[in-house]
Motif scaffolding. Structure first.
Motif, PDB file in Angstrom:
ATOM      1  N   GLY A   6       0.804  -1.201   0.047  1.00 24.73           N
ATOM      2  CA  GLY A   6       0.038  -0.196  -0.025  1.00 24.73           C
ATOM      3  C   GLY A   6       0.844   1.473  -0.087  1.00 24.73           C
ATOM      4  N   ARG A  15      -6.336   5.205   0.490  1.00 24.48           N
ATOM      5  CA  ARG A  15      -7.454   4.547   0.682  1.00 24.48           C
ATOM      6  C   ARG A  15      -8.536   4.640  -0.687  1.00 24.48           C
ATOM      7  N   GLU A  16      -9.190   3.580  -1.107  1.00 23.16           N
ATOM      8  CA  GLU A  16     -10.280   3.803  -2.120  1.00 23.16           C
ATOM      9  C   GLU A  16     -11.533   4.531  -1.487  1.00 23.16           C
ATOM     10  N   GLU A  34     -13.392   2.205   0.545  1.00 22.67           N
ATOM     11  CA  GLU A  34     -13.025   1.763   1.886  1.00 22.67           C
ATOM     12  C   GLU A  34     -13.255   2.724   3.112  1.00 22.67           C
ATOM     13  N   ILE A  35     -12.872   4.049   2.652  1.00 28.51           N
ATOM     14  CA  ILE A  35     -13.455   5.007   3.664  1.00 28.51           C
ATOM     15  C   ILE A  35     -14.714   5.300   4.031  1.00 28.51           C
ATOM     16  N   HIS A  80     -15.745   3.081   6.736  1.00 32.84           N
ATOM     17  CA  HIS A  80     -14.759   3.126   7.807  1.00 32.84           C
ATOM     18  C   HIS A  80     -15.811   3.363   9.000  1.00 32.84           C
TER      19      HIS A  80
END
Length: 394
Positions: A243, A317-318, A321-322, A325
């Motif tokens: 990453g 992050r994509e 993803e967030i 979260h």
């Protein structure tokens, strides 16, 4: 109570910037009546995928949830007259036609002011109502190119446009602020005004620090792309063994904490790391050392360790993803709205700040509120049917 409860907004805008403004106003409690051409509606309804007959693209839905839609042909005298009846009881008109179009419809600010002195007009264009470029059209990437943002975002393949409509969106937010300022003045004077919002001005506002530094020194600070404004390698993006990571070690305390976490506290006294000026002067060497050192870490592990050490940091992050979260979920940043023609609700982002707002519940299909709005204007069923048969409304 929401901040804008009781206010009525007539929205003639389309695409992104204008609807982003009126989206914010809906969130704050205003009633927004979106006026669209019969049959086609806002062209953004057809952007990428759509939901069958509902003509609801996901991008359109994200910034039009909670509005009411009336399908009204403004190319007809009857359509213009119905629009006037809406405007006579409205607090705000938002439009993003090119300069002069509103006047050709008989809706220039002087005419609006004569019929409804309290009405505020917000006009959103690429380059504003005045100046030698006023007649030019613009899109988000055109404003990025014109403003210098694209050249500031240069990579190995040359200048890059930012991969989301940042100027469109920010222009809409500035239009909201402009309206709220005009509304505050109306509270004192009782009179509306014309707010002129330009995408180029909005883009320059985003890079105002760079504009000011250049105006004073003649230099464009910061270089381009990853180097950013501060010219320090300890505040940039880096690949790791798994990453990417964004470091934000800007001041000396943060840099020292970074070096401790990376296992090299001895470098605190190294001439390359001793001060901000030293890190700028030794940028290539500092970046090369960080690139090599960070290549042995996993981004997730490094994020956890640096955050614990109070160093600003984030994994790259994509969006998906967030959006899921735990932090975003706990704050209620997103909320679901009904999406006619689709198989499940749509998550949309709220106003972007924590205050009392009115969560939107559904996205309007084209003309979904036409009959109800016309009835509120005093038209009976026979009159509405006649307008529909003549094509004035849809």
């Amino acid at each position: 109570m929401n901040a804008l409860d009781g206010l009525t907004v007539v929205d003639l805008s389309h695409a992104i910037a204008g609807p982003t403004c009126t989206n914010m106003l809906v969130e704050l409690g205003a009633t927004v009546i979106k006026v669209e051409p019969p049959g086609t509606g806002d062209g953004f309804r057809h952007y990428t995928e759509h939901g069958g007959e509902a003509m609801l693209s996901i991008p359109f839905a994200s910034i039009n949830a909670g509005k009411r839609s009336i399908a009204l042909d403004l190319k007809t005298p009857a359509g213009i007259e119905l629009l006037w009846r809406l405007l006579e009881r409205a607090d705000l008109l938002v439009e993003n036609f090119r300069p002069g179009v509103l006047a050709r419809l008989g809706l220039d600010f002087d005419a609006l002011h004569a019929r409804n002195p309290r009405l505020i007009l917000v006009s959103i264009t690429g380059f504003g109502q005045t100046g030698p470029l006023a007649d030019r059209g613009a899109y988000d990437h055109i404003a990025q190119a014109m403003s210098g943002i694209a050249l500031m975002n240069t990579g190995p393949d040359g200048p890059q446009k930012i991969g989301m409509p940042i100027i469109d969106s920010f222009t809409g937010y500035l239009a909201t602020i402009g309206f709220l300022a005009a509304l505050r003045r109306r509270d004192a004077s009782g009179l509306g005004e014309h707010v002129d919002v330009a995408m180029l001005d909005a883009a320059l506002k985003l890079v105002n620090t760079t504009v000011s530094v250049h105006s004073y020194t003649g230099r464009t600070p910061g270089g381009t792309g990853n180097r950013g404004f501060r010219l320090v390698a300890t505040s940039e993006f880096y690949p790791t063994a798994q990453g990417w990571i964004a470091l934000g070690a800007n001041n000396q305390q943060q840099v020292e904490a970074l070096l401790h976490v990376l296992g090299h506290p001895e470098l605190i006294d190294d001439p390359r790391f001793r001060s901000h000026d030293a890190r700028v002067a030794h940028y290539p060497a500092v970046r090369a050392w960080l690139t090599e050192t960070l290549s042995t870490w996993r981004a997730a592990d490094l994020e956890a360790r640096l955050a614990e050490a109070r160093v600003p940091v984030a994994m790259l992050r994509e969006v998906g993803e967030i959006a899921q979260h735990p932090h975003v979920l706990e704050r209620g940043t997103l909320h679901p709205v009904a999406l006619p023609g689709w198989d499940r609700p749509l998550d949309v982002v709220g106003p972007g700040f924590a205050t009392e707002t009115r969560p939107t519940s559904t996205v309007p299909t084209l003309g979904s509120d036409t009959d109800a709005i016309l009835a509120e204007l005093g038209l009976d069923e026979a009159a509405i049917l006649a307008l529909r048969r003549s094509g004035v409304v849809g």
